[in-house]
Motif scaffolding. Structure first.
Motif, PDB file in Angstrom:
ATOM      1  N   GLU A   1      31.912 -24.488 -13.450  1.00 13.45           N
ATOM      2  CA  GLU A   1      32.499 -23.586 -12.451  1.00 13.45           C
ATOM      3  C   GLU A   1      33.041 -22.331 -13.119  1.00 13.45           C
ATOM      4  N   LEU A   2      33.670 -22.509 -14.293  1.00 15.81           N
ATOM      5  CA  LEU A   2      34.124 -21.366 -15.072  1.00 15.81           C
ATOM      6  C   LEU A   2      32.945 -20.457 -15.397  1.00 15.81           C
ATOM      7  N   GLY A   3      31.831 -21.057 -15.826  1.00 17.05           N
ATOM      8  CA  GLY A   3      30.653 -20.267 -16.150  1.00 17.05           C
ATOM      9  C   GLY A   3      30.116 -19.513 -14.952  1.00 17.05           C
ATOM     10  N   ASN A   4      30.071 -20.172 -13.796  1.00 15.80           N
ATOM     11  CA  ASN A   4      29.536 -19.532 -12.596  1.00 15.80           C
ATOM     12  C   ASN A   4      30.391 -18.360 -12.139  1.00 15.80           C
ATOM     13  N   ILE A   5      31.714 -18.586 -12.078  1.00 19.36           N
ATOM     14  CA  ILE A   5      32.611 -17.521 -11.617  1.00 19.36           C
ATOM     15  C   ILE A   5      32.624 -16.372 -12.624  1.00 19.36           C
ATOM     16  N   GLY A   6      32.698 -16.722 -13.907  1.00 20.95           N
ATOM     17  CA  GLY A   6      32.696 -15.692 -14.941  1.00 20.95           C
ATOM     18  C   GLY A   6      31.431 -14.858 -14.903  1.00 20.95           C
ATOM     19  N   ALA A   7      30.283 -15.522 -14.689  1.00 18.65           N
ATOM     20  CA  ALA A   7      29.013 -14.799 -14.613  1.00 18.65           C
ATOM     21  C   ALA A   7      28.992 -13.851 -13.419  1.00 18.65           C
ATOM     22  N   GLY A   8      29.514 -14.306 -12.282  1.00 18.96           N
ATOM     23  CA  GLY A   8      29.566 -13.446 -11.103  1.00 18.96           C
ATOM     24  C   GLY A   8      30.426 -12.220 -11.332  1.00 18.96           C
ATOM     25  N   ASN A   9      31.579 -12.430 -11.949  1.00 23.59           N
ATOM     26  CA  ASN A   9      32.456 -11.298 -12.256  1.00 23.59           C
ATOM     27  C   ASN A   9      31.806 -10.344 -13.250  1.00 23.59           C
ATOM     28  N   ALA A  10      31.118 -10.907 -14.240  1.00 25.94           N
ATOM     29  CA  ALA A  10      30.460 -10.074 -15.239  1.00 25.94           C
ATOM     30  C   ALA A  10      29.338  -9.256 -14.610  1.00 25.94           C
ATOM     31  N   ALA A  11      28.563  -9.865 -13.716  1.00 26.75           N
ATOM     32  CA  ALA A  11      27.472  -9.145 -13.049  1.00 26.75           C
ATOM     33  C   ALA A  11      28.015  -7.977 -12.235  1.00 26.75           C
ATOM     34  N   THR A  12      29.133  -8.209 -11.543  1.00 27.23           N
ATOM     35  CA  THR A  12      29.750  -7.137 -10.754  1.00 27.23           C
ATOM     36  C   THR A  12      30.207  -5.995 -11.649  1.00 27.23           C
ATOM     37  N   ALA A  13      30.865  -6.338 -12.772  1.00 30.26           N
ATOM     38  CA  ALA A  13      31.370  -5.315 -13.688  1.00 30.26           C
ATOM     39  C   ALA A  13      30.219  -4.536 -14.334  1.00 30.26           C
ATOM     40  N   LEU A  14      29.141  -5.224 -14.719  1.00 31.69           N
ATOM     41  CA  LEU A  14      28.000  -4.542 -15.320  1.00 31.69           C
ATOM     42  C   LEU A  14      27.300  -3.643 -14.305  1.00 31.69           C
TER      43      LEU A  14
END
Length: 204
Positions: free
Chosen positions: A18-31
């Protein structure tokens, strides 16, 4: 606490995913905001590994890679590192700078651009972890190096292998305009910090 990875329960693995999924979503938004274009990020592969297993997963100890390294401070202590092989790093440069993929050694400006992406990714995961655990977590400014994987990994290994040999390995793949990048995010807490994380994640 027994930190044998073979004895860790499914709840912990679910939390880490879940940490990986949420972190990836946040990273995609920031990128996407950085590139002013849509960024797609696949569901990351999240694994808890022994430190000795990592170099084989990134092409072997002699594989040349780009490593972007941060210290973690605050309520826990450790390291976080984003690792790209050279081909992925050059593909990323092509995306970031909207230029043909370089066939030469990276220059200072290109290295700085990679460092900023590493900073975005690391911050996305650490901020997510801080929210999930209610811990105060901070990262240092990034330090970047281009070397063989074994040499890159020796930095956190020397600093933390005597207190912990566990590492959270997050394989992240993202794409922009059909150009794909695969990178590996390594979260390396010391032994006491690992126990604090587990307790605050409700898996103690």
């Amino acid at each position: 606490m027994n930190l044998d990875i073979n004895n860790l329960n499914n709840i912990l693995l679910d939390v880490l995913k879940e940490l990986g999924n949420i972190g990836a979503g946040n990273a995609a938004t920031a990128l996407a905001q950085m590139l002013n274009n849509k960024v797609d990020m696949d569901v990351p592969q999240v694994r808890l590994l022994n430190f000795s297993e990592v170099d084989s997963l990134i092409g072997g100890a002699e594989n040349p890679v780009v490593g972007i390294y941060f210290c973690i401070n605050g309520d826990i202590v450790g390291n976080i590192m984003f690792i790209l092989d050279l081909e992925s790093s050059k593909n990323l440069i092509e995306i970031l700078l909207n230029k043909k993929k370089p066939d030469y050694d990276l220059n200072e400006f290109e290295i700085s651009a990679l460092s900023e992406v590493g900073n975005i990714l690391a911050s996305s995961y650490i901020n997510c972890l801080a929210k999930m655990t209610n811990l105060n977590l901070k990262t240092s400014i990034p330090s970047i190096s281009i070397d063989m994987a074994g040499a890159i990994l020796s930095v956190p290994a020397i600093q933390f292998s005597y207190v912990s040999d566990k590492i959270l390995f997050i394989e992240t793949e993202f794409s922009e305009n059909n150009k794909s990048i695969t990178g590996n995010l390594l979260l390396i807490p010391d032994i006491d910090s690992f126990e604090i994380l587990l307790e605050n994640l409700g898996v103690s």
